[in-house]
Design a protein around this motif. Structure first.
Motif, mmCIF file in Angstrom:
data_model
loop_
_atom_site.group_PDB
_atom_site.id
_atom_site.type_symbol
_atom_site.label_atom_id
_atom_site.label_comp_id
_atom_site.label_asym_id
_atom_site.label_seq_id
_atom_site.Cartn_x
_atom_site.Cartn_y
_atom_site.Cartn_z
ATOM 1 N N LEU A 91 60.955 88.443 -44.135
ATOM 2 C CA LEU A 91 61.777 87.527 -43.426
ATOM 3 C C LEU A 91 61.535 87.923 -42.022
ATOM 4 O O LEU A 91 61.730 86.874 -41.137
ATOM 5 N N GLY A 92 61.028 88.943 -41.494
ATOM 6 C CA GLY A 92 60.844 89.456 -40.232
ATOM 7 C C GLY A 92 59.633 89.114 -39.642
ATOM 8 O O GLY A 92 59.083 89.406 -38.647
ATOM 9 N N PRO A 128 66.676 93.917 -36.593
ATOM 10 C CA PRO A 128 65.820 95.028 -37.488
ATOM 11 C C PRO A 128 66.141 95.167 -38.955
ATOM 12 O O PRO A 128 65.293 95.103 -39.597
ATOM 13 N N PRO A 129 67.436 94.993 -39.568
ATOM 14 C CA PRO A 129 67.715 94.845 -40.830
ATOM 15 C C PRO A 129 66.840 93.689 -41.744
ATOM 16 O O PRO A 129 66.495 93.945 -42.792
ATOM 17 N N LEU A 130 66.223 92.625 -40.943
ATOM 18 C CA LEU A 130 65.305 91.697 -41.608
ATOM 19 C C LEU A 130 64.027 92.040 -41.796
ATOM 20 O O LEU A 130 63.144 91.550 -42.790
ATOM 21 N N GLN A 131 63.430 93.324 -41.026
ATOM 22 C CA GLN A 131 62.263 93.742 -41.408
ATOM 23 C C GLN A 131 61.753 94.107 -42.682
ATOM 24 O O GLN A 131 62.525 95.128 -43.242
ATOM 25 N N GLY A 132 60.960 93.480 -43.492
ATOM 26 C CA GLY A 132 60.669 93.929 -44.830
ATOM 27 C C GLY A 132 61.414 93.360 -45.952
ATOM 28 O O GLY A 132 61.275 93.659 -47.143
ATOM 29 N N PRO A 154 59.080 84.055 -36.774
ATOM 30 C CA PRO A 154 59.280 84.937 -38.221
ATOM 31 C C PRO A 154 60.062 83.892 -38.927
ATOM 32 O O PRO A 154 60.699 82.777 -38.968
ATOM 33 N N ALA A 155 59.721 84.207 -40.426
ATOM 34 C CA ALA A 155 60.239 83.368 -41.578
ATOM 35 C C ALA A 155 61.828 83.285 -41.535
ATOM 36 O O ALA A 155 62.272 82.016 -41.775
#
Length: 230
Positions: free
Chosen positions: A141-142, A128-132, A199-200
């Motif tokens: 990154l997400g 979750p922390p990677l989203q946005g 995802p990236a």
């Protein structure tokens, strides 16, 4: 298929747990999830270094055996046909203690990375922390990077780039034979298709690993050249 992936993810839970803690540790230290992913990939590569060295020695040994057998095999193919040719080549293999299955040793580095690559995939796909979160030219990154736009179509650059790095490295590794390079290219192509929409964050992890491997190979070649000149 879903049950199988869940089972694999469950088996990889210890690795994923460790990876997640390393990501959060690096993120806290650097303030960047992108740098945290790069740091994670480097740590994994360093941890696998001894195994990669063993795989490289196996490749070199196979290359030496194939070079020793090559004249005899070429003669058998030139002078014999059908079953006689097959039996003669089998005799040559036995005399050198060789079996064709040994040629897959060149794929060992990829095989050894699979548990860690899968762990990174499961972790970084749904973290979750990677989203946005952005990193350099990567907006999220997400999600797939979509760094190129051609004719109104977004193209994911990172999967293409990491595949190109892997292919380039295979072309300069002296221990790889033509046959093993062909097998490597096939595997690299299949992997490129499978990871294209990921995802990236996953692709950044893999790209870092491939760049590390390329740097290591380049350094070894440079050292060998310096020794030869010296």
């Amino acid at each position: 298929e879903t049950s199988l992936m869940h089972a694999i993810e469950f088996l990889l839970t210890p690795i994923m747990w460790l990876m997640q803690h390393l990501v959060m540790l690096f993120q806290t230290a650097t303030g960047s999830f992108g740098l945290a992913i790069i740091g994670l990939s480097i740590v994994v590569r360093l941890a696998l270094t001894p195994i990669f060295r063993i795989a490289a020695k196996a490749e070199q040994k196979e290359q030496g055996v194939q070079a020793a057998m090559a004249p005899q095999i070429a003669e058998a193919k030139r002078t014999l046909k059908g079953r006689e040719q097959f039996e003669r080549i089998d005799e040559i293999y036995q005399a050198h203690g060789y079996h064709p299955i040994q040629s897959v040793s060149s794929l060992a580095p990829i095989a050894l990375q699979i548990p860690f690559l899968l762990s990174a995939l499961f972790l970084l796909t749904d973290l979750p922390p990677l989203q946005g979160k952005s990193f350099l030219f990567i907006e999220n990154l997400g999600a797939p990077d979509g760094l190129l736009t051609l004719g109104g179509i977004n193209i994911n650059l990172l999967p293409i780039l990491l595949t190109a790095v892997a292919i380039f490295e295979s072309s300069i590794r002296p221990e790889m034979t033509q046959a093993t390079r062909v097998r490597f290219l096939i595997v690299a192509g299949v992997i490129a298709v499978l990871i294209y929409g990921l995802p990236a964050a996953v692709c950044l992890y893999w790209l870092t690993s491939n760049l590390w491997s390329l740097g290591s190979t380049t350094l070894k070649l440079r050292n060998k050249t310096a020794e030869a000149v010296g």
